[in-house]
Design a protein around this motif. Structure first.
Motif, PDB file in Angstrom:
ATOM      1  N   ASN A   7       3.923   1.576  -1.149  1.00 55.49           N
ATOM      2  CA  ASN A   7       4.620   1.686  -2.425  1.00 55.49           C
ATOM      3  C   ASN A   7       3.668   1.747  -3.625  1.00 55.49           C
ATOM      4  O   ASN A   7       4.111   1.708  -4.761  1.00 55.49           O
ATOM      5  CB  ASN A   7       5.580   0.501  -2.616  1.00 55.49           C
ATOM      6  CG  ASN A   7       6.715   0.534  -1.645  1.00 55.49           C
ATOM      7  OD1 ASN A   7       7.170   1.591  -1.240  1.00 55.49           O
ATOM      8  ND2 ASN A   7       7.182  -0.634  -1.255  1.00 55.49           N
ATOM      9  N   GLU A   8       2.383   1.796  -3.370  1.00 53.98           N
ATOM     10  CA  GLU A   8       1.351   1.861  -4.409  1.00 53.98           C
ATOM     11  C   GLU A   8       1.477   0.710  -5.393  1.00 53.98           C
ATOM     12  O   GLU A   8       1.336   0.879  -6.593  1.00 53.98           O
ATOM     13  CB  GLU A   8       1.410   3.196  -5.128  1.00 53.98           C
ATOM     14  CG  GLU A   8       1.121   4.359  -4.230  1.00 53.98           C
ATOM     15  CD  GLU A   8       1.315   5.698  -4.935  1.00 53.98           C
ATOM     16  OE1 GLU A   8       1.730   5.721  -6.115  1.00 53.98           O
ATOM     17  OE2 GLU A   8       1.044   6.702  -4.286  1.00 53.98           O
TER      18      GLU A   8
ATOM     19  N   ARG B  84       4.121  -0.860  -6.271  1.00 55.04           N
ATOM     20  CA  ARG B  84       5.457  -1.026  -6.871  1.00 55.04           C
ATOM     21  C   ARG B  84       6.345  -1.776  -5.901  1.00 55.04           C
ATOM     22  O   ARG B  84       6.212  -1.682  -4.703  1.00 55.04           O
ATOM     23  CB  ARG B  84       6.083   0.332  -7.169  1.00 55.04           C
ATOM     24  CG  ARG B  84       5.326   1.142  -8.195  1.00 55.04           C
ATOM     25  CD  ARG B  84       6.064   2.438  -8.447  1.00 55.04           C
ATOM     26  NE  ARG B  84       6.186   3.207  -7.217  1.00 55.04           N
ATOM     27  CZ  ARG B  84       5.522   4.319  -6.932  1.00 55.04           C
ATOM     28  NH1 ARG B  84       4.661   4.783  -7.799  1.00 55.04           N
ATOM     29  NH2 ARG B  84       5.713   4.971  -5.806  1.00 55.04           N
TER      30      ARG B  84
ATOM     31  N   ALA C   1       0.831  -1.210   0.000  1.00 57.34           N
ATOM     32  CA  ALA C   1       0.000   0.000   0.000  1.00 57.34           C
ATOM     33  C   ALA C   1       0.863   1.257   0.000  1.00 57.34           C
ATOM     34  O   ALA C   1       0.575   2.227  -0.703  1.00 57.34           O
ATOM     35  CB  ALA C   1      -0.914   0.002   1.216  1.00 57.34           C
TER      36      ALA C   1
END
Length: 134
Positions: free
Chosen positions: A130-131, A133, A128
């Motif tokens: 690191n969106e 990534r 979450a």
């Protein structure tokens, strides 16, 4: 319950499992000690009670001075209980080594499952943050 409360609950459960491991090891070590009474760790009942209280509908207050009943994972603590009323042998000892070994194995397995769950919670948080990534 939020994700951090979930992690706090698992932390408390891990602490209780660790304590239970130490208590069981102590019971096994004293299996031949005359008049030794085994000790148990009680935690899951308190955890179940905590979770049932948190799933109830909360009361609303109409004034800031009303007492608010809050339940926090930080209040959960394992309790040590010594079984004084039983004796399996003539010397007064009540430790059944085979039963303690089974409890140790079960406790170790559940400890490992909790460690995996905590790891997954942190992995979800990392994702979450690191969106998605890596």
């Amino acid at each position: 319950m939020g994700i951090f409360e979930n992690i706090s609950l698992m932390e408390k459960a891990l602490d209780a499992k660790w304590l239970r491991n130490e208590v069981i090891a102590n019971n096994i070590a004293n299996a031949d000690t005359p008049n030794y009474k085994k000790t148990k760790v009680i935690f899951e009942d308190y955890l179940r009670d905590f979770l049932s209280k948190n799933n109830r509908i909360s009361l609303t207050t109409t004034n800031d001075r009303h007492i608010k009943k809050t339940y926090s994972p930080l209040t959960l603590k394992p309790v040590l209980y010594r079984e004084e009323n039983t004796a399996y042998r003539e010397d007064g000892n009540n430790v059944d080594v085979e039963k303690e070994m089974v409890e140790l194995a079960v406790n170790s397995l559940s400890y490992n499952v909790l460690v995996e769950q905590v790891s997954k919670e942190f992995s979800l948080l990392r994702t979450a943050i690191n969106e998605g990534r890596k």
